[in-house]
Design a protein around this motif. Structure first.
Motif, PDB file in Angstrom:
ATOM      1  N   THR A   1       0.841  -1.207   0.000  1.00  0.00           N
ATOM      2  CA  THR A   1       0.000   0.000   0.000  1.00  0.00           C
ATOM      3  C   THR A   1       0.873   1.253   0.000  1.00  0.00           C
ATOM      4  O   THR A   1       0.611   2.198  -0.749  1.00  0.00           O
ATOM      5  CB  THR A   1      -0.942  -0.010   1.218  1.00  0.00           C
ATOM      6  N   GLN A   2       1.913   1.245   0.821  1.00  0.00           N
ATOM      7  CA  GLN A   2       2.825   2.397   0.860  1.00  0.00           C
ATOM      8  C   GLN A   2       3.492   2.607  -0.498  1.00  0.00           C
ATOM      9  O   GLN A   2       3.643   3.738  -0.959  1.00  0.00           O
ATOM     10  CB  GLN A   2       3.876   2.211   1.942  1.00  0.00           C
ATOM     11  N   LEU A   3       3.881   1.520  -1.148  1.00  0.00           N
ATOM     12  CA  LEU A   3       4.499   1.609  -2.467  1.00  0.00           C
ATOM     13  C   LEU A   3       3.504   2.166  -3.489  1.00  0.00           C
ATOM     14  O   LEU A   3       3.860   3.022  -4.301  1.00  0.00           O
ATOM     15  CB  LEU A   3       5.014   0.239  -2.903  1.00  0.00           C
ATOM     16  N   ALA A   4       2.272   1.708  -3.430  1.00  0.00           N
ATOM     17  CA  ALA A   4       1.247   2.199  -4.355  1.00  0.00           C
ATOM     18  C   ALA A   4       1.024   3.700  -4.190  1.00  0.00           C
ATOM     19  O   ALA A   4       0.867   4.430  -5.173  1.00  0.00           O
ATOM     20  CB  ALA A   4      -0.067   1.437  -4.140  1.00  0.00           C
ATOM     21  N   VAL A   5       1.036   4.176  -2.960  1.00  0.00           N
ATOM     22  CA  VAL A   5       0.855   5.611  -2.698  1.00  0.00           C
ATOM     23  C   VAL A   5       2.003   6.415  -3.299  1.00  0.00           C
ATOM     24  O   VAL A   5       1.812   7.529  -3.783  1.00  0.00           O
ATOM     25  CB  VAL A   5       0.716   5.867  -1.179  1.00  0.00           C
TER      26      VAL A   5
ATOM     27  N   VAL B   1       3.356   6.073  -6.056  1.00  0.00           N
ATOM     28  CA  VAL B   1       3.083   6.324  -7.474  1.00  0.00           C
ATOM     29  C   VAL B   1       2.583   7.750  -7.673  1.00  0.00           C
ATOM     30  O   VAL B   1       2.921   8.406  -8.650  1.00  0.00           O
ATOM     31  CB  VAL B   1       2.042   5.308  -8.011  1.00  0.00           C
ATOM     32  N   PHE B   2       1.812   8.254  -6.726  1.00  0.00           N
ATOM     33  CA  PHE B   2       1.258   9.599  -6.830  1.00  0.00           C
ATOM     34  C   PHE B   2       2.299  10.675  -6.533  1.00  0.00           C
ATOM     35  O   PHE B   2       2.131  11.823  -6.914  1.00  0.00           O
ATOM     36  CB  PHE B   2       0.070   9.767  -5.871  1.00  0.00           C
ATOM     37  N   GLU B   3       3.365  10.307  -5.846  1.00  0.00           N
ATOM     38  CA  GLU B   3       4.370  11.275  -5.424  1.00  0.00           C
ATOM     39  C   GLU B   3       5.517  11.451  -6.407  1.00  0.00           C
ATOM     40  O   GLU B   3       6.211  12.456  -6.372  1.00  0.00           O
ATOM     41  CB  GLU B   3       4.940  10.854  -4.063  1.00  0.00           C
ATOM     42  N   VAL B   4       5.735  10.472  -7.282  1.00  0.00           N
ATOM     43  CA  VAL B   4       6.885  10.509  -8.181  1.00  0.00           C
ATOM     44  C   VAL B   4       6.489  11.158  -9.502  1.00  0.00           C
ATOM     45  O   VAL B   4       5.552  10.719 -10.174  1.00  0.00           O
ATOM     46  CB  VAL B   4       7.439   9.092  -8.430  1.00  0.00           C
ATOM     47  N   ASP B   5       7.213  12.203  -9.872  1.00  0.00           N
ATOM     48  CA  ASP B   5       6.976  12.875 -11.146  1.00  0.00           C
ATOM     49  C   ASP B   5       7.389  11.949 -12.289  1.00  0.00           C
ATOM     50  O   ASP B   5       8.456  11.334 -12.239  1.00  0.00           O
ATOM     51  CB  ASP B   5       7.792  14.171 -11.191  1.00  0.00           C
ATOM     52  N   ARG B   6       6.571  11.868 -13.307  1.00  0.00           N
ATOM     53  CA  ARG B   6       6.825  10.968 -14.449  1.00  0.00           C
ATOM     54  C   ARG B   6       8.196  11.232 -15.076  1.00  0.00           C
ATOM     55  O   ARG B   6       8.906  10.309 -15.464  1.00  0.00           O
ATOM     56  CB  ARG B   6       5.702  11.138 -15.484  1.00  0.00           C
ATOM     57  N   ASP B   7       8.565  12.491 -15.169  1.00  0.00           N
ATOM     58  CA  ASP B   7       9.844  12.848 -15.784  1.00  0.00           C
ATOM     59  C   ASP B   7      11.050  12.460 -14.926  1.00  0.00           C
ATOM     60  O   ASP B   7      12.180  12.444 -15.410  1.00  0.00           O
ATOM     61  CB  ASP B   7       9.885  14.350 -16.094  1.00  0.00           C
ATOM     62  N   ALA B   8      10.817  12.158 -13.648  1.00  0.00           N
ATOM     63  CA  ALA B   8      11.911  11.773 -12.758  1.00  0.00           C
ATOM     64  C   ALA B   8      12.191  10.269 -12.801  1.00  0.00           C
ATOM     65  O   ALA B   8      13.182   9.814 -12.242  1.00  0.00           O
ATOM     66  CB  ALA B   8      11.577  12.186 -11.325  1.00  0.00           C
ATOM     67  N   ILE B   9      11.340   9.526 -13.481  1.00  0.00           N
ATOM     68  CA  ILE B   9      11.518   8.077 -13.542  1.00  0.00           C
ATOM     69  C   ILE B   9      12.567   7.746 -14.592  1.00  0.00           C
ATOM     70  O   ILE B   9      12.465   8.167 -15.743  1.00  0.00           O
ATOM     71  CB  ILE B   9      10.185   7.371 -13.870  1.00  0.00           C
TER      72      ILE B   9
END
Length: 184
Positions: free
Chosen positions: A162-166, A168-176
Protein backbone atom coordinates in the motif's frame (compact mmCIF):
# COMPACT_ATOMS: atom_id res chain seq x y z
CA UNK A 1 25.06 -14.18 -16.13
CA UNK A 2 26.29 -16.19 -13.17
CA UNK A 3 23.37 -17.84 -11.38
CA UNK A 4 24.59 -18.62 -7.85
CA UNK A 5 25.01 -22.37 -7.52
CA UNK A 6 24.29 -23.07 -11.20
CA UNK A 7 26.95 -21.32 -13.26
CA UNK A 8 26.47 -19.12 -16.31
CA UNK A 9 23.03 -19.20 -17.98
CA UNK A 10 20.45 -16.77 -19.36
CA UNK A 11 19.26 -14.56 -16.50
CA UNK A 12 15.62 -15.65 -16.74
CA UNK A 13 16.75 -19.25 -16.12
CA UNK A 14 17.38 -18.31 -12.47
CA UNK A 15 13.66 -18.23 -11.76
CA UNK A 16 13.15 -21.64 -13.33
CA UNK A 17 16.08 -23.18 -11.41
CA UNK A 18 14.72 -21.81 -8.13
CA UNK A 19 11.35 -23.44 -8.75
CA UNK A 20 12.66 -26.77 -10.10
CA UNK A 21 15.15 -27.20 -7.27
CA UNK A 22 12.68 -26.08 -4.58
CA UNK A 23 15.14 -23.59 -3.17
CA UNK A 24 14.17 -21.47 -0.16
CA UNK A 25 12.15 -18.58 -1.57
CA UNK A 26 11.79 -20.46 -4.87
CA UNK A 27 12.25 -18.77 -8.23
CA UNK A 28 11.88 -15.19 -6.98
CA UNK A 29 14.63 -15.61 -4.38
CA UNK A 30 17.14 -17.06 -6.84
CA UNK A 31 16.22 -14.46 -9.47
CA UNK A 32 16.78 -11.69 -6.90
CA UNK A 33 20.12 -13.19 -5.83
CA UNK A 34 21.17 -13.46 -9.49
CA UNK A 35 20.36 -9.78 -10.12
CA UNK A 36 22.24 -8.83 -6.95
CA UNK A 37 25.25 -10.81 -8.16
CA UNK A 38 25.12 -9.24 -11.63
CA UNK A 39 24.53 -5.62 -10.67
CA UNK A 40 25.87 -5.42 -7.13
CA UNK A 41 22.56 -3.91 -6.03
CA UNK A 42 20.50 -5.54 -3.28
CA UNK A 43 17.01 -6.71 -4.24
CA UNK A 44 14.85 -6.67 -1.12
CA UNK A 45 11.40 -7.17 -2.61
CA UNK A 46 9.69 -8.77 -5.56
CA UNK A 47 6.22 -8.91 -7.06
CA UNK A 48 5.16 -11.49 -9.60
CA UNK A 49 1.88 -11.24 -11.50
CA UNK A 50 0.41 -14.12 -13.45
CA UNK A 51 -0.94 -13.73 -16.98
CA UNK A 52 -4.63 -13.99 -16.02
CA UNK A 53 -4.31 -11.29 -13.34
CA UNK A 54 -2.40 -9.04 -15.76
CA UNK A 55 -5.10 -9.39 -18.44
CA UNK A 56 -7.92 -8.82 -15.93
CA UNK A 57 -6.21 -5.76 -14.45
CA UNK A 58 -5.63 -4.15 -17.85
CA UNK A 59 -9.28 -4.76 -18.71
CA UNK A 60 -10.33 -3.38 -15.30
CA UNK A 61 -8.57 -0.08 -16.09
CA UNK A 62 -10.19 0.05 -19.55
CA UNK A 63 -7.01 -0.86 -21.43
CA UNK A 64 -3.52 0.53 -21.50
CA UNK A 65 -2.52 3.40 -23.79
CA UNK A 66 0.76 2.90 -25.62
CA UNK A 67 2.63 4.39 -28.52
CA UNK A 68 4.10 1.57 -30.55
CA UNK A 69 7.34 2.45 -32.35
CA UNK A 70 7.75 -0.52 -34.71
CA UNK A 71 5.81 -3.40 -36.22
CA UNK A 72 5.31 -6.08 -33.55
CA UNK A 73 3.70 -9.45 -34.14
CA UNK A 74 1.17 -10.24 -31.44
CA UNK A 75 0.64 -13.96 -30.89
CA UNK A 76 -2.06 -15.08 -28.48
CA UNK A 77 -1.01 -18.06 -26.36
CA UNK A 78 -3.19 -21.11 -26.78
CA UNK A 79 -4.90 -19.78 -29.90
CA UNK A 80 -4.20 -19.41 -33.59
CA UNK A 81 -4.89 -15.66 -33.28
CA UNK A 82 -2.01 -13.48 -34.42
CA UNK A 83 -1.64 -10.05 -36.00
CA UNK A 84 0.93 -7.33 -36.58
CA UNK A 85 0.59 -4.19 -34.51
CA UNK A 86 1.89 -1.38 -36.67
CA UNK A 87 3.47 1.82 -35.38
CA UNK A 88 0.95 4.20 -33.85
CA UNK A 89 -1.05 5.03 -30.73
CA UNK A 90 -3.31 2.37 -29.27
CA UNK A 91 -5.37 1.51 -26.23
CA UNK A 92 -4.73 -2.19 -25.82
CA UNK A 93 -7.18 -4.45 -23.99
CA UNK A 94 -5.75 -7.05 -21.62
CA UNK A 95 -5.14 -9.95 -24.03
CA UNK A 96 -3.49 -7.66 -26.59
CA UNK A 97 -1.34 -5.98 -23.91
CA UNK A 98 -0.17 -9.40 -22.75
CA UNK A 99 0.73 -10.43 -26.31
CA UNK A 100 2.52 -7.07 -26.74
CA UNK A 101 4.73 -7.50 -23.66
CA UNK A 102 5.50 -11.15 -24.47
CA UNK A 103 6.39 -10.70 -28.15
CA UNK A 104 9.93 -11.41 -29.32
CA UNK A 105 9.13 -10.75 -32.99
CA UNK A 106 11.29 -7.66 -33.47
CA UNK A 107 14.94 -7.47 -34.47
CA UNK A 108 16.00 -6.81 -30.87
CA UNK A 109 14.20 -9.91 -29.54
CA UNK A 110 14.30 -10.09 -25.75
CA UNK A 111 15.89 -6.65 -25.47
CA UNK A 112 13.01 -5.03 -27.36
CA UNK A 113 10.57 -7.07 -25.28
CA UNK A 114 12.12 -5.66 -22.08
CA UNK A 115 11.69 -2.12 -23.45
CA UNK A 116 8.03 -2.82 -24.28
CA UNK A 117 7.47 -4.24 -20.79
CA UNK A 118 8.86 -1.08 -19.22
CA UNK A 119 6.75 1.02 -21.57
CA UNK A 120 3.61 -0.83 -20.51
CA UNK A 121 4.44 -0.53 -16.79
CA UNK A 122 4.75 3.24 -17.18
CA UNK A 123 1.60 3.34 -19.32
CA UNK A 124 -0.30 1.52 -16.56
CA UNK A 125 0.95 4.10 -14.09
CA UNK A 126 -0.15 6.92 -16.40
CA UNK A 127 -3.55 5.29 -16.96
CA UNK A 128 -4.22 4.92 -13.25
CA UNK A 129 -3.27 8.55 -12.65
CA UNK A 130 -5.60 9.93 -15.35
CA UNK A 131 -8.01 12.42 -13.82
CA UNK A 132 -11.15 10.56 -14.88
CA UNK A 133 -9.85 7.15 -13.74
CA UNK A 134 -10.11 7.74 -9.97
CA UNK A 135 -13.92 7.36 -9.73
CA UNK A 136 -13.72 4.18 -11.83
CA UNK A 137 -10.98 2.75 -9.62
CA UNK A 138 -12.88 3.53 -6.44
CA UNK A 139 -16.15 2.14 -7.77
CA UNK A 140 -14.44 -1.08 -8.91
CA UNK A 141 -11.97 -1.40 -6.05
CA UNK A 142 -13.29 -4.78 -4.88
CA UNK A 143 -12.99 -6.32 -8.37
CA UNK A 144 -9.52 -4.80 -8.81
CA UNK A 145 -8.45 -6.21 -5.46
CA UNK A 146 -9.93 -9.64 -6.19
CA UNK A 147 -8.33 -9.85 -9.65
CA UNK A 148 -4.90 -8.75 -8.44
CA UNK A 149 -4.77 -10.63 -5.15
CA UNK A 150 -5.60 -13.89 -6.94
CA UNK A 151 -2.64 -13.53 -9.29
CA UNK A 152 0.15 -11.75 -7.43
CA UNK A 153 2.91 -13.33 -5.39
CA UNK A 154 5.14 -10.98 -3.44
CA UNK A 155 7.27 -10.75 -0.34
CA UNK A 156 5.84 -7.30 0.39
CA UNK A 157 3.41 -7.07 3.29
CA UNK A 158 0.01 -5.48 2.60
CA UNK A 159 1.19 -2.34 4.42
CA UNK A 160 4.39 -2.17 2.34
CA UNK A 161 2.47 -2.75 -0.91
CA UNK A 162 0.00 0.00 0.00
CA UNK A 163 2.83 2.40 0.86
CA UNK A 164 4.50 1.61 -2.47
CA UNK A 165 1.25 2.20 -4.35
CA UNK A 166 0.85 5.61 -2.70
CA UNK A 167 4.39 6.52 -3.89
CA UNK A 168 3.08 6.32 -7.47
CA UNK A 169 1.26 9.60 -6.83
CA UNK A 170 4.37 11.27 -5.42
CA UNK A 171 6.89 10.51 -8.18
CA UNK A 172 6.98 12.88 -11.15
CA UNK A 173 6.82 10.97 -14.45
CA UNK A 174 9.84 12.85 -15.78
CA UNK A 175 11.91 11.77 -12.76
CA UNK A 176 11.52 8.08 -13.54
CA UNK A 177 14.61 6.54 -15.09
CA UNK A 178 14.59 3.09 -16.63
CA UNK A 179 17.12 1.08 -18.54
CA UNK A 180 17.37 -2.16 -20.47
CA UNK A 181 20.50 -4.24 -20.45
CA UNK A 182 21.24 -5.10 -24.07
CA UNK A 183 23.80 -7.21 -25.91
CA UNK A 184 26.83 -4.91 -25.66
Amino acid sequence: TNIPGFGYERINTAYRFGILNQLPGGGPALAAKTVETLLGVPVHYYAQIDFAAFVAFIDDIKGVKIENDESVQLDFVGTARSYWLEPGKYTLPGEDALAYVRSRSTAGGDFDRAKRQQKVILAIRDRILEFDMLPHLIMNSQKLYDDLSAGIKTNLSLVQATQLAVKVFEVDRDAIQHYVIDGP
